[in-house]
Design a protein around this motif. Structure first.
Motif, PDB file in Angstrom:
ATOM      1  N   ASP A 198     -16.081 -59.134 -27.373  1.00 31.89           N
ATOM      2  CA  ASP A 198     -15.866 -57.873 -26.657  1.00 31.89           C
ATOM      3  C   ASP A 198     -15.645 -58.091 -25.154  1.00 31.89           C
ATOM      4  N   LEU A 226      -9.925 -60.368 -32.454  1.00 29.64           N
ATOM      5  CA  LEU A 226     -10.211 -59.722 -31.179  1.00 29.64           C
ATOM      6  C   LEU A 226     -11.339 -58.718 -31.367  1.00 29.64           C
ATOM      7  N   ASN A 229     -12.207 -54.007 -26.882  1.00 29.89           N
ATOM      8  CA  ASN A 229     -11.751 -54.090 -25.498  1.00 29.89           C
ATOM      9  C   ASN A 229     -11.406 -55.522 -25.069  1.00 29.89           C
ATOM     10  N   ALA A 230     -10.707 -56.201 -25.944  1.00 33.65           N
ATOM     11  CA  ALA A 230     -10.246 -57.555 -25.610  1.00 33.65           C
ATOM     12  C   ALA A 230      -8.745 -57.493 -25.337  1.00 33.65           C
ATOM     13  N   ASN A 231      -8.289 -58.443 -24.529  1.00 35.59           N
ATOM     14  CA  ASN A 231      -6.871 -58.459 -24.193  1.00 35.59           C
ATOM     15  C   ASN A 231      -6.351 -59.887 -24.331  1.00 35.59           C
ATOM     16  N   SER A 258      -8.561 -52.747 -27.967  1.00 35.16           N
ATOM     17  CA  SER A 258      -8.038 -54.064 -27.586  1.00 35.16           C
ATOM     18  C   SER A 258      -6.524 -54.045 -27.533  1.00 35.16           C
TER      19      SER A 258
END
Lengths: 450, 255
Positions: A198, A226, A229-231, A258
């Motif tokens: 995260d 992922l 809220n991962a990029n 994400s």
């Protein structure tokens, strides 16, 4: 007897010798994963064009060869200087280098980042992070992912392991370089495990290159997970030998909020088939899928993609572009599934092709399946030639016909990669694209079609 | 003589569009070609630039003594012919700067001149932008992509200003322009005009010729030049309409 029984038996026998060669390794829990996959192989068949998913791509050219496993004893002595052309910038990038599928620590550059960023070979991760590997490996691959994927699992030995622990931003791009350098016909089966927990951000470049331009077979699997809220920016460059075969499976799970941005760029291979599957496992997430394939005479590329909208308010943007010259062939089969509960989905898909020769063939099949009622979706495909009016416009300014064509083709292709934020990667790609358009002079032989 | 068109007949598919054009242009002259819709004005412009699909069935065109019709479109450009398009083409992914730099270097190479270095080139480009009040940001943008009608026409004249042709052919450059844009575009052309270059101004209306004052006016009707005169002919046409010349055509031809 099934068509490819002989080659299947070959690989089953290879597994037995592979297993013997593992020695103590086979006592470890991870070996159960290999055994399980190996156990499925006798029941599975290699695909033929009678299988719906392989209708347009005949893999028998791959199966007439009996590719051997690569043995470390015959490691070719690749030196730093030889890999330089494939590196972006050694000091700024975390680089994992694999030669013929085996991790090469001497050529890699893994500066100690923080304990929140784990970058190493999968083999090392078996030792150091056994339970994480066991937790994640095979988690995203479907039970029916097919014989090539099971082969990859059965022969599991090395690959890249990347784990970004939560609340971490990794500034340095991570470059995974797979370099083939072989004179014998070998099978290389990398397995990449990428996990972003995260609140994380990272960039990964997965790159398949060759030094000897020989005949070999890469059968790769990459699993990406992922968290929330991962990029992740993930650039995959397939620039294998044009005598080689390349089959890949990418399985990605994207959790809430994400953003996964993927570039699927194919330049090499005699025959390449990519299966890309992404599924949303949470809401408000985004998947951007950018594909490019540039094919010269004698090449075949088949891209099968699937984006699975299982949760509300997710967005997917898919654009695949192809340029084909000489006698080449491309397949695009893009599926977007919008399930019942995924309201407020935005899904766009497009496949655009330019044919530069009369002998090039494209089969394109964009598919959209929608089971929710409040969604925005579109899909489409085009196959065409270069715009005559644009060619004349450039020539009327003094461009030669050749130059006008190349300019238009480059612009069409480079549009796919122009948003890649790492300048060195972008420069590298532009160089490949220009070289590819120059090689075999695909443009001058072709005529502008009426 | 810069351009000599002798008895030019052109057909498009099965239709004969130009039916014997004779026109001579000396260095330093501006010739306006006027005429009703469908008279063949744009065909003439296209044939001179070398656009595909126009078949010359009879006649000759010499440019600086060279047989123009034998040259490829790019060689015509390199010899010094420039067509300002009626409908400029959008080219996504190719910046204006790249287009001009490649074009200019191709032209210079053809003439055996040195390539322009980047700094010199940019300096020149920035100076020429002022001719048509081109906003700087249009330079780095893709050629004509998302440009307004007026911006596209300005861009044509700007390109012409950079490439400095011997013969500029303006194909209905005034169409779709409001009066302010027209003034800017015409101002650019006037600034370029000198004793060493020539222009063919193709237009339906006299309006443009208030700003780009021609040395000669020719009226094209049904594929032939039926009347030639000086700038006053344009005023007369504006006042009396094309019917006036076409009705007097037989009389004119008889004289």
């Amino acid at each position: 007897m099934e068509k490819f029984q002989e080659v299947k038996t070959w690989y089953i026998n290879r597994f037995e010798s592979f297993e013997r060669g593992l020695n103590g390794e086979s006592k470890k829990p991870i070996h159960k994963f290999r055994k399980q996959a190996a156990g499925k192989i006798p029941e599975l068949s290699f695909p033929t064009i009678r299988d719906e998913e392989w209708r347009y791509t005949d893999v028998s050219p791959v199966l007439v060869h009996k590719f051997d496993l690569y043995s470390i004893s015959s490691t070719s002595d690749i030196i730093k200087k030889q890999i330089e052309p494939f590196l972006f910038n050694n000091s700024e990038y975390i680089t994992l280098v694999f030669v013929n599928g085996i991790f090469n620590a001497g050529l890699s550059n893994i500066p100690a980042v923080t304990e929140n960023v784990l970058v190493m070979s999968l083999k090392e991760a078996f030792e150091k992070h056994q339970s994480i590997v066991e937790n994640y490996i095979g988690k995203n691959t479907a039970a029916d992912s097919g014989i090539f994927s099971e082969m990859n699992s059965a022969f599991l030995s090395d690959g890249a392991f990347i784990l970004i622990r939560k609340n971490t931003v990794v500034e340095q791009p991570i470059h995974i370089l797979y370099l083939s350098s072989t004179e014998s016909e070998i099978i290389i089966q990398p397995r990449n495990l990428i996990i972003l927990e995260d609140n994380t951000r990272a960039s990964i470049i997965e790159n398949y290159e060759t030094i000897l331009h020989s005949l070999y077979f890469t059968n790769a699997v990459t699993e990406v997970t992922l968290g929330k809220n991962a990029n992740l920016n993930h650039v995959r460059i397939q620039n294998e030998s044009t005598k080689a075969f390349h089959i890949s499976l990418s399985e990605t799970a994207i959790d809430s909020s994400s953003v996964y941005t993927y570039y699927n760029l194919d330049f090499g291979g005699k025959l390449a088939r990519n299966n890309f599957n992404a599924k949303f496992v949470g809401q408000d997430a985004e998947c951007n899928l950018n594909g490019l394939y540039l094919l010269n005479d004698g090449q075949t590329i088949d891209n099968h993609t699937m984006i699975d909208h299982k949760h509300p308010r997710c967005r997917s943007n898919e654009l695949y572009k192809g340029v084909l010259s000489g006698k080449s062939r491309a397949v695009f089969n893009g599926k977007v599934m919008v399930r019942k509960d995924s309201q407020k989905t935005n899904a766009f898909q497009s496949n655009k092709n330019i044919l530069l020769s009369n002998n090039a063939i494209v089969d394109t099949k964009p598919q959209l399946e929608i089971f929710a009622d409040d969604v925005k979706c579109s899909h489409g495909a085009t196959i065409g030639q270069l715009d005559e009016e644009a060619l004349f416009y450039l020539r009327s300014r003094g461009f030669s016909l050749e130059q006008a064509r190349r300019t238009l083709v480059s612009a069409f292709a480079e549009n796919v990669v122009e948003n890649i934020s790492h300048k060195a990667v972008l420069d590298y790609l532009e160089q490949i694209i220009q070289e590819k358009l120059r090689n075999e002079n695909p443009l001058s032989e072709s005529t502008v079609l009426e | 003589m810069l351009l000599e068109i002798k008895n030019l007949h052109v057909r498009v598919e099965e239709r004969e569009i130009l039916k014997g054009i004779n026109l001579s242009i000396r260095v330093g002259e501006v010739h306006a070609i006027m005429g009703p819709n469908g008279s063949g004005k744009s065909t003439l412009a296209s044939v001179l630039a070398g656009r595909d699909g126009y078949i010359v069935t009879k006649g000759e065109v010499f440019f600086n003594g060279k047989n123009l019709l034998e040259l490829s479109p790019e060689d015509r450009a390199r010899e010094g012919v420039f067509l300002a398009f009626q409908y400029p083409v959008e080219i996504p992914g190719v910046s204006n700067t790249n287009l001009l730099k490649t074009a200019l270097n191709e032209i210079r190479k053809y003439r055996g001149e040195e390539q322009l270095d980047t700094l010199e080139f940019l300096k020149m480009v920035k100076e020429r932008m002022t001719y048509v009040e081109m906003p700087q940001n249009l330079l780095s943008r893709s050629v004509n992509e998302g440009f307004s009608g007026g911006e596209k026409k300005r861009n044509e004249i700007f390109q012409m200003a950079v490439l400095e042709p011997k013969l500029g052919i303006l194909d209905e450059t005034d169409s779709g322009l409001d009066i302010d844009a027209l003034r800017v575009v015409a101002g650019g052309v006037n600034r370029l005009r000198n004793k060493e270059n020539s222009f063919i101004v193709v237009t339906h209306y006299q309006r443009l010729l208030n700003y780009i004052v021609p040395d000669f006016v020719h009226v094209l009707s049904d594929g032939r030049i039926i009347k030639s005169g000086d700038k006053d002919l344009a005023f007369e046409l504006e006042e009396k309409g094309y019917d006036w010349v076409t009705e007097n055509e037989s009389e004119f031809a008889a004289r």
